[in-house]
Design a protein around this motif. Structure first.
Motif, PDB file in Angstrom:
ATOM      1  N   VAL A  52       4.364 -63.211   6.552  1.00 52.57           N
ATOM      2  CA  VAL A  52       4.895 -62.676   5.282  1.00 52.57           C
ATOM      3  C   VAL A  52       5.972 -61.603   5.705  1.00 52.57           C
ATOM      4  O   VAL A  52       7.066 -61.702   4.847  1.00 52.57           O
ATOM      5  N   ARG A  53       5.641 -60.690   6.650  1.00 55.61           N
ATOM      6  CA  ARG A  53       6.737 -59.713   6.986  1.00 55.61           C
ATOM      7  C   ARG A  53       8.063 -60.457   7.704  1.00 55.61           C
ATOM      8  O   ARG A  53       8.952 -59.588   7.246  1.00 55.61           O
ATOM      9  N   ALA A  54       8.006 -61.289   8.465  1.00 53.90           N
ATOM     10  CA  ALA A  54       9.151 -62.030   8.847  1.00 53.90           C
ATOM     11  C   ALA A  54       9.643 -62.503   7.559  1.00 53.90           C
ATOM     12  O   ALA A  54      11.128 -62.524   7.633  1.00 53.90           O
ATOM     13  N   GLY A  55       8.945 -63.336   6.725  1.00 58.92           N
ATOM     14  CA  GLY A  55       9.802 -63.834   5.387  1.00 58.92           C
ATOM     15  C   GLY A  55      10.464 -62.564   4.757  1.00 58.92           C
ATOM     16  O   GLY A  55      11.520 -62.875   4.207  1.00 58.92           O
ATOM     17  N   SER A  75       9.731 -54.837  -1.775  1.00 58.70           N
ATOM     18  CA  SER A  75       9.384 -54.338  -0.510  1.00 58.70           C
ATOM     19  C   SER A  75       7.897 -53.746  -0.702  1.00 58.70           C
ATOM     20  O   SER A  75       7.111 -54.013   0.275  1.00 58.70           O
ATOM     21  N   ILE A  76       7.573 -53.177  -1.794  1.00 64.36           N
ATOM     22  CA  ILE A  76       6.300 -52.838  -2.071  1.00 64.36           C
ATOM     23  C   ILE A  76       5.186 -53.797  -1.921  1.00 64.36           C
ATOM     24  O   ILE A  76       4.028 -53.792  -1.429  1.00 64.36           O
ATOM     25  N   GLY A  77       5.721 -54.946  -2.534  1.00 63.84           N
ATOM     26  CA  GLY A  77       4.734 -55.972  -2.614  1.00 63.84           C
ATOM     27  C   GLY A  77       4.471 -56.641  -1.335  1.00 63.84           C
ATOM     28  O   GLY A  77       3.263 -57.174  -0.905  1.00 63.84           O
ATOM     29  N   ILE A  78       5.539 -56.652  -0.552  1.00 68.40           N
ATOM     30  CA  ILE A  78       5.480 -57.198   0.994  1.00 68.40           C
ATOM     31  C   ILE A  78       4.385 -56.488   1.801  1.00 68.40           C
ATOM     32  O   ILE A  78       3.813 -56.791   2.655  1.00 68.40           O
ATOM     33  N   LEU A  79       4.529 -55.234   1.820  1.00 63.90           N
ATOM     34  CA  LEU A  79       3.904 -54.115   2.454  1.00 63.90           C
ATOM     35  C   LEU A  79       2.457 -54.106   1.985  1.00 63.90           C
ATOM     36  O   LEU A  79       1.473 -53.621   2.772  1.00 63.90           O
ATOM     37  N   SER A  80       2.101 -54.561   0.599  1.00 62.93           N
ATOM     38  CA  SER A  80       0.838 -54.541   0.398  1.00 62.93           C
ATOM     39  C   SER A  80      -0.111 -55.583   1.178  1.00 62.93           C
ATOM     40  O   SER A  80      -1.514 -55.321   0.669  1.00 62.93           O
ATOM     41  N   ILE A  81       0.493 -56.511   1.837  1.00 61.01           N
ATOM     42  CA  ILE A  81      -0.257 -57.674   2.413  1.00 61.01           C
ATOM     43  C   ILE A  81      -0.338 -56.921   3.784  1.00 61.01           C
ATOM     44  O   ILE A  81       0.303 -56.865   4.591  1.00 61.01           O
ATOM     45  N   ARG A  82      -1.619 -56.779   4.266  1.00 65.46           N
ATOM     46  CA  ARG A  82      -2.063 -56.047   5.597  1.00 65.46           C
ATOM     47  C   ARG A  82      -3.056 -56.802   6.055  1.00 65.46           C
ATOM     48  O   ARG A  82      -3.673 -57.597   5.742  1.00 65.46           O
ATOM     49  N   GLY A 133      -0.295 -60.036  -3.807  1.00 66.43           N
ATOM     50  CA  GLY A 133       0.961 -59.254  -3.583  1.00 66.43           C
ATOM     51  C   GLY A 133       2.238 -59.541  -4.857  1.00 66.43           C
ATOM     52  O   GLY A 133       3.029 -58.668  -5.113  1.00 66.43           O
ATOM     53  N   TYR A 134       2.001 -60.759  -5.141  1.00 69.07           N
ATOM     54  CA  TYR A 134       3.105 -61.130  -6.281  1.00 69.07           C
ATOM     55  C   TYR A 134       2.566 -60.373  -7.587  1.00 69.07           C
ATOM     56  O   TYR A 134       3.851 -60.097  -8.327  1.00 69.07           O
ATOM     57  N   SER A 135       1.392 -60.370  -7.886  1.00 67.61           N
ATOM     58  CA  SER A 135       0.820 -59.488  -9.107  1.00 67.61           C
ATOM     59  C   SER A 135       1.447 -57.984  -9.075  1.00 67.61           C
ATOM     60  O   SER A 135       1.885 -57.574  -9.969  1.00 67.61           O
ATOM     61  N   VAL A 136       1.105 -57.420  -7.545  1.00 70.51           N
ATOM     62  CA  VAL A 136       1.810 -56.170  -7.631  1.00 70.51           C
ATOM     63  C   VAL A 136       3.205 -55.886  -7.853  1.00 70.51           C
ATOM     64  O   VAL A 136       3.528 -55.323  -8.604  1.00 70.51           O
ATOM     65  N   THR A 137       4.068 -56.966  -7.582  1.00 74.78           N
ATOM     66  CA  THR A 137       5.438 -56.866  -7.725  1.00 74.78           C
ATOM     67  C   THR A 137       5.818 -57.079  -9.249  1.00 74.78           C
ATOM     68  O   THR A 137       6.695 -56.563  -9.803  1.00 74.78           O
ATOM     69  N   ILE A 138       5.048 -58.140  -9.835  1.00 73.49           N
ATOM     70  CA  ILE A 138       5.081 -58.370 -11.246  1.00 73.49           C
ATOM     71  C   ILE A 138       4.906 -57.185 -12.025  1.00 73.49           C
ATOM     72  O   ILE A 138       5.887 -56.748 -13.073  1.00 73.49           O
ATOM     73  N   VAL A 139       3.779 -56.516 -11.686  1.00 73.08           N
ATOM     74  CA  VAL A 139       3.619 -55.137 -12.529  1.00 73.08           C
ATOM     75  C   VAL A 139       4.819 -54.148 -12.417  1.00 73.08           C
ATOM     76  O   VAL A 139       5.260 -53.483 -13.566  1.00 73.08           O
ATOM     77  N   LEU A 140       5.257 -53.866 -11.258  1.00 71.37           N
ATOM     78  CA  LEU A 140       6.371 -53.023 -10.977  1.00 71.37           C
ATOM     79  C   LEU A 140       7.601 -53.476 -11.670  1.00 71.37           C
ATOM     80  O   LEU A 140       8.334 -52.755 -11.681  1.00 71.37           O
ATOM     81  N   ALA A 141       7.695 -54.707 -11.551  1.00 73.39           N
ATOM     82  CA  ALA A 141       8.964 -55.300 -12.238  1.00 73.39           C
ATOM     83  C   ALA A 141       9.168 -54.884 -13.788  1.00 73.39           C
ATOM     84  O   ALA A 141      10.016 -54.499 -14.232  1.00 73.39           O
ATOM     85  N   VAL A 193       9.475 -63.751  -4.060  1.00 70.82           N
ATOM     86  CA  VAL A 193       9.689 -65.041  -4.190  1.00 70.82           C
ATOM     87  C   VAL A 193      10.152 -65.743  -2.832  1.00 70.82           C
ATOM     88  O   VAL A 193       9.735 -66.795  -2.380  1.00 70.82           O
ATOM     89  N   LEU A 194      11.386 -65.140  -2.319  1.00 71.92           N
ATOM     90  CA  LEU A 194      11.802 -65.711  -1.191  1.00 71.92           C
ATOM     91  C   LEU A 194      11.067 -65.354  -0.100  1.00 71.92           C
ATOM     92  O   LEU A 194      10.954 -66.420   0.933  1.00 71.92           O
ATOM     93  N   THR A 195      10.399 -64.458  -0.052  1.00 69.26           N
ATOM     94  CA  THR A 195       9.460 -64.190   0.836  1.00 69.26           C
ATOM     95  C   THR A 195       8.194 -65.205   1.052  1.00 69.26           C
ATOM     96  O   THR A 195       8.128 -65.892   2.145  1.00 69.26           O
ATOM     97  N   MET A 196       7.761 -65.665  -0.203  1.00 65.34           N
ATOM     98  CA  MET A 196       6.664 -66.747  -0.037  1.00 65.34           C
ATOM     99  C   MET A 196       7.410 -68.027   0.405  1.00 65.34           C
ATOM    100  O   MET A 196       6.864 -68.790   0.927  1.00 65.34           O
ATOM    101  N   ASP A 197       8.536 -68.071   0.140  1.00 66.35           N
ATOM    102  CA  ASP A 197       9.279 -69.519   0.660  1.00 66.35           C
ATOM    103  C   ASP A 197       9.409 -69.416   1.958  1.00 66.35           C
ATOM    104  O   ASP A 197       9.316 -70.469   2.665  1.00 66.35           O
ATOM    105  N   MET A 198      10.213 -68.353   2.540  1.00 64.47           N
ATOM    106  CA  MET A 198      10.282 -68.333   4.065  1.00 64.47           C
ATOM    107  C   MET A 198       8.849 -68.572   4.777  1.00 64.47           C
ATOM    108  O   MET A 198       8.595 -68.911   5.721  1.00 64.47           O
TER     109      MET A 198
END
Length: 853
Positions: free
Chosen positions: A204-207, A360-367, A388-396, A526-531
């Motif tokens: 996830v962090r690489a993506g 970035s917050i959504g990505i870092l939430s996955i630990r 992580g996507y749900s966190v990103t959606i709420v912040l969006a 979304v691109l993170t999940m794709d990568m």
């Protein structure tokens, strides 16, 4: 050389008991020229140059608007975060030597192909830039441009510079996606030996690193271009260009991004799927060996393809999507600024700046778990990614509301910002529903894929029938969602209270633009999940080839299956955003035509009453028919390219198994490099024909329309069509089929001379508009079908490989492999290329709009 001598003498012991070494595809790692130059510069000098560049950028931004300074600041901060993510990923171990050796072979093969592919693309881009320059030297200019002193030569230079910058940034975006994936794959494989959660976090962090860089480059590239033009042209000073016309100068940037993304997606898609099909047909079906088995000569080519097809191409694809959406929304915002604040133009840049932050917050939430030594049950990776996507959606939702209040508030309509915030919410909800719909049709936890897997138990034919029917059915829900979202956003915009001088509501189209921004407001995550998908796929291949314990392969299999689902869901997201973005680009095209022609070709009130695109006019209908044909012909050529290349791979793999019978007993090593070379050369050759079709078709029609205009007006016009055909003739010469298509189009359009311009204003622009409309509608439906059917076939095979319905090696599994083989060019070549195609058609019509008048 000792290993080669042993092979020739037949004295090689059991393959799995000997040191496992794998050949490099290149003699030394490839480093792009720009990085080689930078590495030769003294670090202190480089630091000073960097500070100087930042100073210039911020000075230009401050001279333009404080909003631009905010955008620059957010992009730079998130770039620093991406560097942290990159260093964190690279700090992880690469595992045992055999893993590193396989990873090096994949890396060298991917970088070698990337260098050759993008070298070819860059040459075509330079040639097309020359064509654009020649066309713009003779095209019409707007009265606003003439009044501000921007002549044809200046306009040509601006458009060409924007085109080349967009192409360069798109290429860099693709390289970043490939660069991180070929280094993260082995680290994910190594982490899988310890913990599934740690492997997931690394992937996830690489993506995330790639996603942040891609989105950040799209935003900061447009912001720098906008600010540079603003300062250089002295916008809004007496006797200069108005800020409302400035976004029209950015269309070249979107076209450059689309151009590179199309060929990157075509070439990478042909490469990855030809290698995959060849490896599966001979390895799985004929020889009965597992996926990614080291005995398969095409396995390295297959793993290389994951990086050049899924990572590099997808990075360029999403870069192009965001760039096109930002530019089209800025053009529509420019029409609003005539009466309302300039925030309407800069609003898209701010939305995507916040996208970088929240993603970035959504990505870092996955630990990962704190103690990786504790063996725990494997968690569902999809559930973790969804959190992580749900966190990103709420912040969006929160940041989008704040952005609308900040930039879209106007005293003339105090509640308009709330309506536009709701438009953004419509877009965010649309994105979430799109992800859920695609997941439902492609995840084997749900009924459609399980039913498809069950159909494999009765043979290959029933599997194909079930897969095609599933793909056709899956087009309905997304289309209904898109329709509701467009109508809802348009209505919210129309009722916002924004009106023109005559009191007519004008916020409808901008409302749809805001909805598109809302849909793309989580693009980085979304691109993170794709990568994540291709990185996990590569990790599984490395584990299999290095013959790790079965428990490790179980972890990578779970990640790989989830990766297939995330790739499918992000493709659904991409086509949904492409549909909304294409609607915006079409509206921007109408605005640009109206500006150049000084005739109404846009909305007046609620309807297109002044100059309708009427398909009852024969010429307009023919233009639309050609647009629909373009989609089917392009898809056919893309799939055919995969089939032809796969045939070469199949023949080579069969030859090696026959001539080297010791391969199956691990007594001889396959020639991996030979398969890599075959796929690389064939994919570069086969990508030209469909790509040329996509680019030249609008120009052919535009050239003929220009000729008709010249004959009708009875005055000399420089032969732009001749310029286009002369400079692009090398592309037509590549295939007799392409030539036949050109001639047939010429014949059809030649008949229009008899009927052209009989009482129809702006007929040329209407014909091109019909081409664009029909191609967009057909392309959306075709892409939905191809993406979903291919993803469902793939995961039906994965479901059987978990042990269901007979498991690996059964007749049911072989039927599922056949379906997966058919779906490969659907979901990874033709389908994703259509995302780019429909947006590129829109951007090329924007760039070439003046020659259609």
């Amino acid at each position: 050389m000792m290993m080669d001598d042993d092979m020739e003498n037949g004295g090689l012991g059991p393959y799995q008991d000997r040191p496992r070494t794998f050949p490099n595809m290149r003699s030394k790692p490839y480093v792009p020229m720009i990085f080689r130059i930078l590495m030769r510069i003294n670090i202190r000098v480089l630091f000073v140059l960097l500070l100087l560049c930042l100073g210039v950028v911020f000075y230009i931004g401050a001279s333009t608007s404080p909003i631009i300074v905010f955008v620059f600041s957010v992009c730079i901060i998130t770039f620093i975060l991406s560097i942290y993510l990159c260093k964190w990923v690279l700090s992880k171990d690469e595992g045992p030597p055999e893993m590193a050796q396989i990873s090096d072979a994949i890396r060298d093969g991917a970088e070698g192909f990337f260098r050759t592919q993008y070298g070819t693309i860059s040459k075509m881009a330079c040639l097309l830039a020359l064509v654009i320059f020649c066309i713009y030297l003779f095209r019409n200019t707007t009265p606003q441009q003439e009044a501000s002193g921007i002549g044809r030569s200046n306009s040509a230079c601006i458009t060409v510079a924007a085109f080349l910058l967009g192409a360069l940034c798109s290429g860099i975006a693709g390289y970043v996606g490939m660069w991180v994936s070929v280094r993260a794959n082995v680290r994910v494989s190594s982490a899988a030996r310890r913990s599934a959660r740690e492997a997931l976090q690394i992937a996830v962090r690489a993506g995330g690193f790639s996603a942040i860089v891609v989105v950040g480059m799209a935003v900061i590239g447009i912001a720098i271009l906008y600010a540079t033009f603003y300062v250089w042209l002295g916008v809004d000073t007496p006797g200069s260009m108005k800020v409302t016309d400035l976004p029209l100068l950015l269309v070249g940037y979107g076209f450059g991004a689309s151009f590179v993304a199309l060929f990157a997606q075509l070439g990478g898609g042909i490469y990855t799927k030809a290698a995959d099909v060849g490896a599966d047909l001979v390895g799985k079906v004929e020889q009965g060996i597992p996926e990614d088995d080291p005995r398969n000569p095409a396995v390295i080519a297959d793993l290389v393809g994951d990086n050049v097809g899924d990572c590099a191409a997808r990075g360029a694809d999403l870069f192009e999507s965001i760039a096109a959406e930002i530019i089209s929304a800025m053009i529509l915002g420019g029409t609003m600024v005539q009466r309302y604040p300039s925030g309407f133009i800069l609003f898209p840049l701010v939305v995507h700046s916040f996208d970088l932050v929240i993603s970035s917050i959504g990505i870092l939430s996955i630990r990962s778990s704190r103690d990786s030594s504790v063996k725990a049950p494997i968690e569902d990776p999809m559930a973790i990614l969804q959190k992580g996507y749900s966190v990103t959606i709420v912040l969006a939702v929160l940041t989008f509301g704040a952005s609308t209040r900040w930039l879209l508030y106007t005293e003339q309509a105090p509640s308009a910002w709330l309506n536009f915030a709701l438009c953004g919410l419509v877009g965010i909800i649309t994105a979430y529903i799109f992800v859920w719909i695609t997941k439902y049709y492609t995840d084997y936890k749900h009924e459609p894929v399980r039913a498809l897997a069950l159909s494999s138990s009765t043979g290959h034919g029933t599997n194909i029938i079930a897969g095609v029917s599933l793909g056709l059915e899956s087009t309905a829900p997304p289309v209904l969602v898109i329709s509701v979202s467009i109508v809802s956003a348009y209505w919210l915009g129309q009722t916002s209270g924004l009106v023109d001088e005559s009191g007519n509501p004008i916020g409808g189209l901008f409302g749809t633009a805001v909805a598109t921004m809302g849909m793309l407001s989580t693009a980085a995550y979304v691109l993170t999940m794709d990568m994540f998908g291709p990185i996990a796929d590569n990790a599984g291949g490395i584990v299999e080839m290095s013959q790790q314990p079965e428990s490790v392969r179980e972890i990578t299999d779970v990640l790989d299956a989830v990766g297939n689902t995330t790739k499918a869901t992000t493709k659904g997201f991409a086509i949904g955003s492409a549909a909304l973005a294409s609607f915006l680009l079409f509206s921007a095209y109408m605005d640009e035509v109206a500006t150049f022609a000084q005739e109404p070709f846009k909305q007046a009130g609620n309807y297109l009453i002044d100059c309708q695109v009427d398909i009852a006019i024969p010429e307009v209908f023919v233009g639309g028919l050609l647009g629909s044909m373009l989609i089917f012909l392009f898809s056919g050529w893309a799939c055919s390219a995969v089939g032809k290349t796969a045939q070469e791979v199949v023949n080579e793999v069969r030859r090696q198994f026959i001539e080297r019978p010791g391969i199956m007993e691990y007594k001889e090593k396959p020639d991996y490099a030979r398969c890599v070379a075959i796929v690389a050369s064939a994919s570069l050759r086969e990508m030209i024909k469909p790509g040329a079709l996509a680019i030249i078709s609008p120009l052919v029609i535009g050239g003929w329309v220009l000729a008709l205009e010249g004959e009708k007006n009875d005055h000399h016009i420089p032969p732009l069509s001749c310029i286009s055909f002369t400079h692009l003739s090398f592309l037509w010469a590549l295939s007799t089929v392409v030539s036949a298509f050109r001639n047939s189009v010429a014949l059809v359009l030649g008949q229009l001379v008899k009927f052209a311009h009989e009482g129809h204003a702006l007929l040329g622009a209407k014909v091109v508009a019909a081409l664009l409309m029909f191609a967009t509608v057909s392309g959306i439906l075709m892409a939905l079908f191809l993406n979903t059917a291919g993803g469902a076939w793939d995961n039906a095979k994965k479901f059987i490989e978990t042990g269901a319905l007979g498991g690996k090696g059964s007749d049911t599994h072989k039927a599922a492999v056949t379906g997966d083989t058919v779906g490969d060019p659907f979901k990874d070549t033709a389908g994703p290329s259509l995302h780019v195609l429909i947006k590129m058609l829109a951007t090329i019509t924007l760039v070439m709009a003046p020659i259609f008048l």
